[in-house]
Write an enzyme that holds these catalytic residues in place. Sequence first.
Site, PDB file in Angstrom:
ATOM      1  N   ASP A 113      32.760  51.980  43.063  1.00  0.00           N
ATOM      2  CA  ASP A 113      32.888  51.012  41.802  1.00  0.00           C
ATOM      3  C   ASP A 113      33.955  50.298  42.118  1.00  0.00           C
ATOM      4  OD1 ASP A 113      31.947  50.476  38.937  1.00  0.00           O
ATOM      5  OD2 ASP A 113      34.035  50.038  39.155  1.00  0.00           O
TER       6      ASP A 113
ATOM      7  N   LYS B  92      31.600  43.711  40.162  1.00  0.00           N
ATOM      8  CA  LYS B  92      31.440  42.845  38.793  1.00  0.00           C
ATOM      9  C   LYS B  92      32.047  41.459  38.773  1.00  0.00           C
ATOM     10  CE  LYS B  92      33.304  47.506  36.921  1.00  0.00           C
ATOM     11  NZ  LYS B  92      34.033  47.633  38.348  1.00  0.00           N
TER      12      LYS B  92
ATOM     13  N   HIS C 101      31.623  41.823  33.627  1.00  0.00           N
ATOM     14  CA  HIS C 101      32.892  42.866  33.284  1.00  0.00           C
ATOM     15  C   HIS C 101      33.499  42.793  32.032  1.00  0.00           C
ATOM     16  CE1 HIS C 101      36.452  44.277  36.014  1.00  0.00           C
ATOM     17  NE2 HIS C 101      36.404  45.040  34.931  1.00  0.00           N
TER      18      HIS C 101
ATOM     19  N   TYR D 119      39.422  43.182  41.278  1.00  0.00           N
ATOM     20  CA  TYR D 119      40.369  43.959  41.891  1.00  0.00           C
ATOM     21  C   TYR D 119      40.795  43.573  43.251  1.00  0.00           C
ATOM     22  CZ  TYR D 119      37.851  47.328  38.758  1.00  0.00           C
ATOM     23  OH  TYR D 119      37.116  47.786  37.703  1.00  0.00           O
TER      24      TYR D 119
END
Length: 276
Positions: free
Chosen positions: A47, A77, A110, A52
């Site tokens: 994930d 996401k 998200h 990120y």
Amino acid sequence: MSLTTTLKLNNGTEIPAVGLGVYKAEPGDEVYHAVRSALELGYRHIDTASLYANEEGVGQAIVDSGIPREEIFVTTKVWNDEQGYEETKAAFKRSLERLQMDYVDLYLVHWPVPGKFTETYKALEEIYRDGEAKAIGVSNFEPHHLEELLKEAEVTPVVNQVELHPQLQQQAVRDFCEKHDIKVEAWAPLGKARYFDHPVLQELAAKHNKKPSQIIVRWQFQSGIITIPKSVHKGRQQENVNIFDFELSDEDIQKIKGMNADKRIGAHPDEFDYGV
């Protein structure tokens, strides 16, 4: 039961019930080696997210693992400043390029950006119809967000990924999602190790000869909650998921339920600073 044990989503897609989260895994070597070691241990669910900034490392680790792409379940996401119909489609293409993939297994909104998330989700529906995402869903949605979304959605989300751990058990969200056949997935599933010394976890860890982290992951697994504990260390990755050789009793689970205190690590979705 193992790391390849799956749950069936409402569109028939199978998702491994336990996976690896890579939030705050540093781009480059750290996330690369974290994903490589997880795959070596048998993880088949990774994930990540645009936010990120480590999708490149995730994708390269999967390519270099030699494991066939179709055997690994990959989630990413769309971040808040990428939301909107055309913006989301463009953001998704960027994620695919970074991941070196022509599809993802699950694509999520998200956060429910006010005034934008239904439009964003329409883009996800198109991505899904085009086969570039095998399943689509949401993250950090409260029941009222889901109610608003479901009024317009043509494809029911398969997953709602929310902060969930023994001190934030999200029963209202879980009840709503169960009613609408939406699986719940836990982020920060270990509560960032902030209360491993809680008497209930200590008691159950001693009873089952396990670590508090393993008690939590096992509770989530038995509760039908998809869980993605994060670690960049191979030993801890192995420890977190060494949960398939014991079972919590109904009494054990009731004790964990008693730990709920509505304590959040992150922001409540209705109080999140969306910058809009």
